[in-house]
Write a protein that holds these residues in place. Sequence first.
Motif, mmCIF file in Angstrom:
data_model
loop_
_atom_site.group_PDB
_atom_site.id
_atom_site.type_symbol
_atom_site.label_atom_id
_atom_site.label_comp_id
_atom_site.label_asym_id
_atom_site.label_seq_id
_atom_site.Cartn_x
_atom_site.Cartn_y
_atom_site.Cartn_z
ATOM 1 N N SER A 31 -11.805 -6.177 -4.864
ATOM 2 C CA SER A 31 -10.345 -6.331 -4.808
ATOM 3 C C SER A 31 -9.647 -4.974 -4.842
ATOM 4 C CB SER A 31 -9.855 -7.154 -6.004
ATOM 5 O OG SER A 31 -10.568 -8.330 -6.145
ATOM 6 N N PRO A 32 -9.601 -4.260 -3.717
ATOM 7 C CA PRO A 32 -8.901 -2.970 -3.733
ATOM 8 C C PRO A 32 -7.394 -3.159 -3.632
ATOM 9 C CG PRO A 32 -9.697 -3.404 -1.549
ATOM 10 C CD PRO A 32 -10.193 -4.539 -2.414
ATOM 11 N N LYS A 33 -6.666 -2.136 -4.049
ATOM 12 C CA LYS A 33 -5.213 -2.162 -3.925
ATOM 13 C C LYS A 33 -4.869 -1.726 -2.504
ATOM 14 C CE LYS A 33 -2.834 -1.324 -7.565
ATOM 15 N NZ LYS A 33 -2.133 -0.681 -8.685
ATOM 16 N N TRP A 34 -4.137 -2.537 -1.785
ATOM 17 C CA TRP A 34 -3.781 -2.289 -0.386
ATOM 18 C C TRP A 34 -2.567 -1.386 -0.319
ATOM 19 C CZ3 TRP A 34 -7.909 -3.815 1.796
ATOM 20 C CH2 TRP A 34 -7.988 -4.020 3.174
ATOM 21 N N ILE A 35 -2.147 -0.982 0.889
ATOM 22 C CA ILE A 35 -1.027 -0.057 1.019
ATOM 23 C C ILE A 35 0.309 -0.692 0.642
ATOM 24 C CG2 ILE A 35 -2.132 1.410 2.722
ATOM 25 C CD1 ILE A 35 -0.569 -0.010 4.889
ATOM 26 N N ASP A 36 0.362 -2.028 0.591
ATOM 27 C CA ASP A 36 1.590 -2.694 0.165
ATOM 28 C C ASP A 36 1.669 -2.810 -1.356
ATOM 29 O OD1 ASP A 36 -0.319 -4.602 -0.285
ATOM 30 O OD2 ASP A 36 0.577 -6.148 0.985
ATOM 31 N N GLY A 37 0.668 -2.275 -2.071
ATOM 32 C CA GLY A 37 0.671 -2.289 -3.522
ATOM 33 C C GLY A 37 0.037 -3.515 -4.140
ATOM 34 N N LYS A 38 -0.376 -4.476 -3.324
ATOM 35 C CA LYS A 38 -0.983 -5.699 -3.841
ATOM 36 C C LYS A 38 -2.504 -5.609 -3.724
ATOM 37 C CE LYS A 38 2.895 -8.547 -2.444
ATOM 38 N NZ LYS A 38 3.344 -9.642 -1.589
ATOM 39 N N LYS A 39 -3.188 -6.361 -4.561
ATOM 40 C CA LYS A 39 -4.642 -6.421 -4.469
ATOM 41 C C LYS A 39 -5.030 -7.499 -3.464
ATOM 42 C CE LYS A 39 -6.295 -4.703 -8.821
ATOM 43 N NZ LYS A 39 -7.229 -4.946 -9.906
ATOM 44 N N LEU A 59 -19.513 -4.933 2.423
ATOM 45 C CA LEU A 59 -18.124 -5.370 2.374
ATOM 46 C C LEU A 59 -17.215 -4.235 1.909
ATOM 47 C CD1 LEU A 59 -15.988 -7.725 2.435
ATOM 48 C CD2 LEU A 59 -16.518 -8.019 0.013
ATOM 49 N N ILE A 60 -17.650 -3.483 0.908
ATOM 50 C CA ILE A 60 -16.844 -2.375 0.389
ATOM 51 C C ILE A 60 -16.650 -1.308 1.459
ATOM 52 C CG2 ILE A 60 -16.841 -0.471 -1.269
ATOM 53 C CD1 ILE A 60 -18.111 -2.436 -3.278
ATOM 54 N N VAL A 61 -17.717 -0.983 2.195
ATOM 55 C CA VAL A 61 -17.609 0.002 3.278
ATOM 56 C C VAL A 61 -16.627 -0.483 4.339
ATOM 57 C CG1 VAL A 61 -18.883 1.049 5.189
ATOM 58 C CG2 VAL A 61 -19.881 0.996 2.904
ATOM 59 N N GLN A 62 -16.729 -1.763 4.715
ATOM 60 C CA GLN A 62 -15.847 -2.334 5.731
ATOM 61 C C GLN A 62 -14.387 -2.314 5.268
ATOM 62 O OE1 GLN A 62 -16.654 -6.444 6.559
ATOM 63 N NE2 GLN A 62 -14.742 -6.726 7.649
ATOM 64 N N MET A 63 -14.130 -2.707 4.022
ATOM 65 C CA MET A 63 -12.750 -2.749 3.524
ATOM 66 C C MET A 63 -12.168 -1.344 3.375
ATOM 67 S SD MET A 63 -12.544 -5.955 0.931
ATOM 68 C CE MET A 63 -10.764 -5.887 0.836
ATOM 69 N N LYS A 64 -12.991 -0.364 2.973
ATOM 70 C CA LYS A 64 -12.495 1.011 2.877
ATOM 71 C C LYS A 64 -12.139 1.545 4.256
ATOM 72 C CE LYS A 64 -14.508 2.473 -1.473
ATOM 73 N NZ LYS A 64 -15.394 3.408 -2.170
ATOM 74 N N ARG A 65 -12.914 1.155 5.278
ATOM 75 C CA ARG A 65 -12.617 1.566 6.647
ATOM 76 C C ARG A 65 -11.294 0.944 7.098
ATOM 77 N NH1 ARG A 65 -16.502 -0.898 9.688
ATOM 78 N NH2 ARG A 65 -18.056 0.364 8.645
ATOM 79 N N GLU A 66 -11.104 -0.356 6.820
ATOM 80 C CA GLU A 66 -9.844 -1.029 7.182
ATOM 81 C C GLU A 66 -8.667 -0.360 6.485
ATOM 82 O OE1 GLU A 66 -9.859 -5.235 6.392
ATOM 83 O OE2 GLU A 66 -11.824 -5.497 7.332
ATOM 84 N N LEU A 67 -8.820 -0.039 5.215
ATOM 85 C CA LEU A 67 -7.739 0.578 4.454
ATOM 86 C C LEU A 67 -7.406 1.962 4.988
ATOM 87 C CD1 LEU A 67 -5.853 0.081 2.114
ATOM 88 C CD2 LEU A 67 -7.598 0.942 0.572
#
Length: 82
Positions: A31-39, A59-67
């Motif tokens: 559950s990372p914090k997204w650019i809108d400030g929400k998790k 999954l973590i690698v993919q989500m960090k790439r998306e972020l």
Amino acid sequence: MEFTPYRPPHRRPGTGCVSQINDHLWEGRYSPKWIDGKKHARNIYAHTREECEEKLAALIVQMKRELAELKAAQAAMMSSKH
């Protein structure tokens, strides 16, 4: 005697969490914090803890790439406004 690695009571920040749902199912959650400030939480499921850890790492690698892509797009949009 079987070797079992030491597992601390808490995982390091940014590594997600793994929990056993029942005898045959494990859940990985990140559950990372997204650019809108929400998790934004995402879950993965696997039949063994090892498989769950592998899927969670992917999954973590993919989500960090998306972020990173979202942050780059936001920075490009902000620089084009000026």
